[in-house]
Scaffold this active site. Sequence first.
Site, PDB file in Angstrom:
ATOM      1  N   GLU A 155      66.768  25.847  75.514  1.00 47.95           N
ATOM      2  CA  GLU A 155      65.974  27.649  75.440  1.00 47.95           C
ATOM      3  C   GLU A 155      64.034  27.619  75.135  1.00 47.95           C
ATOM      4  OE1 GLU A 155      68.624  29.984  72.850  1.00 47.95           O
ATOM      5  OE2 GLU A 155      70.201  29.883  73.959  1.00 47.95           O
ATOM      6  N   GLU A 201      76.201  37.141  65.451  1.00 50.15           N
ATOM      7  CA  GLU A 201      75.654  37.684  67.054  1.00 50.15           C
ATOM      8  C   GLU A 201      76.642  37.907  67.646  1.00 50.15           C
ATOM      9  OE1 GLU A 201      73.423  34.463  68.207  1.00 50.15           O
ATOM     10  OE2 GLU A 201      72.578  35.697  70.362  1.00 50.15           O
ATOM     11  N   ASP A 256      78.205  29.382  73.570  1.00 49.34           N
ATOM     12  CA  ASP A 256      77.095  29.084  72.198  1.00 49.34           C
ATOM     13  C   ASP A 256      78.047  30.363  71.288  1.00 49.34           C
ATOM     14  OD1 ASP A 256      75.225  30.076  70.775  1.00 49.34           O
ATOM     15  OD2 ASP A 256      74.050  31.060  72.783  1.00 49.34           O
TER      16      ASP A 256
HETATM   17  O1  GCW Z   1      72.075  31.963  71.359  1.00 51.12           O
HETATM   18  C1  GCW Z   1      71.594  31.114  71.160  1.00 51.12           C
HETATM   19  C2  GCW Z   1      71.106  33.028  70.719  1.00 51.12           C
HETATM   20  C3  GCW Z   1      69.528  32.432  70.053  1.00 51.12           C
HETATM   21  C4  GCW Z   1      69.613  31.260  69.371  1.00 51.12           C
HETATM   22  C5  GCW Z   1      70.504  30.044  69.630  1.00 51.12           C
HETATM   23  C6  GCW Z   1      70.004  28.993  69.357  1.00 51.12           C
HETATM   24  C7  GCW Z   1      67.688  30.466  67.548  1.00 51.12           C
HETATM   25  O2  GCW Z   1      70.816  33.824  70.924  1.00 51.12           O
HETATM   26  O3  GCW Z   1      68.748  33.686  69.360  1.00 51.12           O
HETATM   27  O4  GCW Z   1      67.773  30.678  69.163  1.00 51.12           O
HETATM   28  O5  GCW Z   1      71.646  30.161  70.513  1.00 51.12           O
HETATM   29  O6  GCW Z   1      71.272  28.680  68.608  1.00 51.12           O
HETATM   30  O7  GCW Z   1      69.195  28.650  69.042  1.00 51.12           O
END
Ligand code: GCW
Length: 837
Positions: A304, A411, A383
Amino acid sequence: MARTLLAPLFLITALCASAETGRDAWLRYAPIDPATARQYHDFPAVVFTPGNSAVLNSARDELVRGVHGMLGRTMRTESALPGENAVLLGTIEQIKLQLPGWEVPTNLSEDGWCATQVRHAGHHCLVITSQTDRGVLYGVFELLRKITLNQPLARWNEHQNPCAPVRMINQWDNLDGSIERGYAGKSIFWENGHIASDLTRVGDYARLMASVGINACAINNVNADPRVITTPYLPELKKVAAAFRPWGVRLVVCIDFSSPKKTGGLDSFDPLDPRVQEFWKSRAEEIYTQIPDFGGFVLKADSEGRLGPSAYGRTHADAANVIAHALKPHGGLLFYRGFVYDHHMDWRNPKNDRARAAYDNFAGLDGKFDQNVVIQIKNGPIDFQVREPASPLFGTLEKTSEAIELQITQEYTGQQRHLCYLVPMWKETLDFDLHARAAGGTPVKALVAENVFHQPHGGFIGVANVGRDTNWLGHHMAMANLYGFGRLAWNPDLSAGQIEAEWAELTFGSDRKVLETVKQMQLASWRVYEDYTGPLGAGGLTDIIGVHYGPGIESSERNGWGQWHRADQQGIGMDRTTATGTGFIGQYSPVVAGRYESLKTCPDELLLFFHHVPYGYRLHSGNTVIQHIYDTHYRGAAEVLDWVSQWKSLKGRVDDQRFEDVLASLEYQAGHAVVWRDAVCQWFLKQSGIPDKRGRAGHYTNRIEAEAMKLDGYESIAINPWETASGGRAVQCVVSNGTGSATVTWQGKPGWFNLHVQYFDENDGISRFRVLVSGQVVDQWDAADVLPSNLPNGHTSTRRTVRGVALRPGDEIQIEGRADAGERACLDYLEIEPAHE
Ligand code: GCW
């Protein structure tokens, strides 16, 4: 000689009546029923702690505090073995010195504890002991838990060992005090770029963590700010370590892999560059000089947008090892996140699959990592979605320590505005047998905890994101997830029901009706949330590229993020088979792969994770996919509505503040579940063209669209995404800061009715609404919530119910909105249903 202590502060504060704010979470120590308390009549009046360390002092003070709260007695603390019955708290070595000839009756691993009854010089001693101070503290928390749960102590002989050494919390806190995916206010750790000046909450948090056996905490976002480990920050980190230390919690921080370049004055962060190696070594040395019990680092690299070893063509093992090497002399661990994937994947290529990424990146590196590296693997391959299979990587790493990463902060599961007890979901993964290459069963819990492959540093990591809100997570019920995470990290064999029962009694007391109600809601809640938000393993149907909260069904498609569900007019689901799909299923062992590959054996709840099928496809349940979508969404929303009345029946049995807080949350959730239900059903009805055989989807008999009402000062607008408003449209005030009214004349029968007003509560203003019936105001409110959007959409759509309104034919029902700042008092519809209450 007896030592007289000044009354500690907590005793003084305990004497003042205090409201139940949730701040004490499951450590309330409320007085227990005098009849039950009688069984503790013989509980010793004295506690003796031969050692003198911060952790043992916490253990002693906690015992005094708990007994005082629950039994109304103040134990005396002694500095020598008392000549009377006593509780003895100490490490095995310390206890041996006091009780010559005594041997600990069992084998204890690090942090494991033993409670045992010993006769000494004609007196009776309850000994709580461990190899470590921390273990003694854990034993004391167990003792206090037993008193709260009214369990007998007279013959208490027990020992417990934690299932794994790594039991850690991650906070995703930023240095400016915000928290990524945090839903309970600002950071308790950071403010304005520095460690917070008042660390009281940090100490309280450490106490909560210790009470469930958590022994480490990373206090900054994995999307790490490189300043955290620079010299000026070390005195600040030292303060947090000091606040953690009395509770046996070690400080861990997240690091930025490009630090050597960003803050180290180098022109490279290549892990094989000797200057880079020197950089990490010097960072570790400096940190450990200041914080000798520092736990280690967490690293998110090549994920990311975070920089990583790929910048230099190096492997994750190269990256992990350069840092692990620096930590090793000091006993530190490097937690390397397995959450590595390409978020610019070509969605047009049907073979591309984000689910493959963790395995593809790490499986081939097994054996290449240093001993003090722990691969931190999310429970599922995508995720933290509402339903995912277990990550195949757990079963594949045989020569590498691995920890499971679970997400406590909700989340993707309602952001602590929705009740969703996640322990049943975690249990499914933990209990899932991956049929790895080892003798006996290899459920995930054994792979991460019991070191089936004999790796030394396995365990559990929970992303908690508590904040400054008084009750830590923003919803009293969400604390069951934090509690449950800790309990599972200690003992993953506990059931979701056992954990819930403990938590509920610790949190709400022992009223059977309360416990029964809370249990039913908690244990059903994950399935219910899944019911109204996402079908059959397709993932959540939320706004993937935004805030991950309300519905946004197409947001996951046609972009590189790879959370595709591939729903089109014919069908839905990701083909991950080895035969025709992405081949992801081939990452599992043959037994598991065989089960998922075949439509005959693939379980319904994961069907769309593994297969693409037409809407008319018949599930094992007998239902078609499309009808399942309609049915579950209606069922889920109805169940939440039912929780509201169940909870109301507890009035007077739960203290007022928490009763009202939970009621407000449940009422909100019931409204938002309808938003979800309608969005998903409308969208799939339109896509598939297949009607709901029960006639519900798309037909709202009691609903009057705002845009169909007589409008004055309001105008009709299209909502984006369309499915998040009824019929795709709503009304907004024509003029910002102006007022509008929407009016309709009641033409039904006379009677009592509930009026549901669906409006949009954005975060860019506080509009005001009034509902009038034939000129009389029957309700008014401010749209003052702070939901995660400044637009009218599925994140902000909110329901207000006006109960018990008398209507006669010809009555004018008018909804008035007054816009404020950017918020145009948007309205979706009015629903009128007969009142049954
Ligand atoms: O699911 C995603 C989240 C991000 C997060 C990432 C991770 C901290 O939307 O906000 O970043 O995972 O786990 O690194």
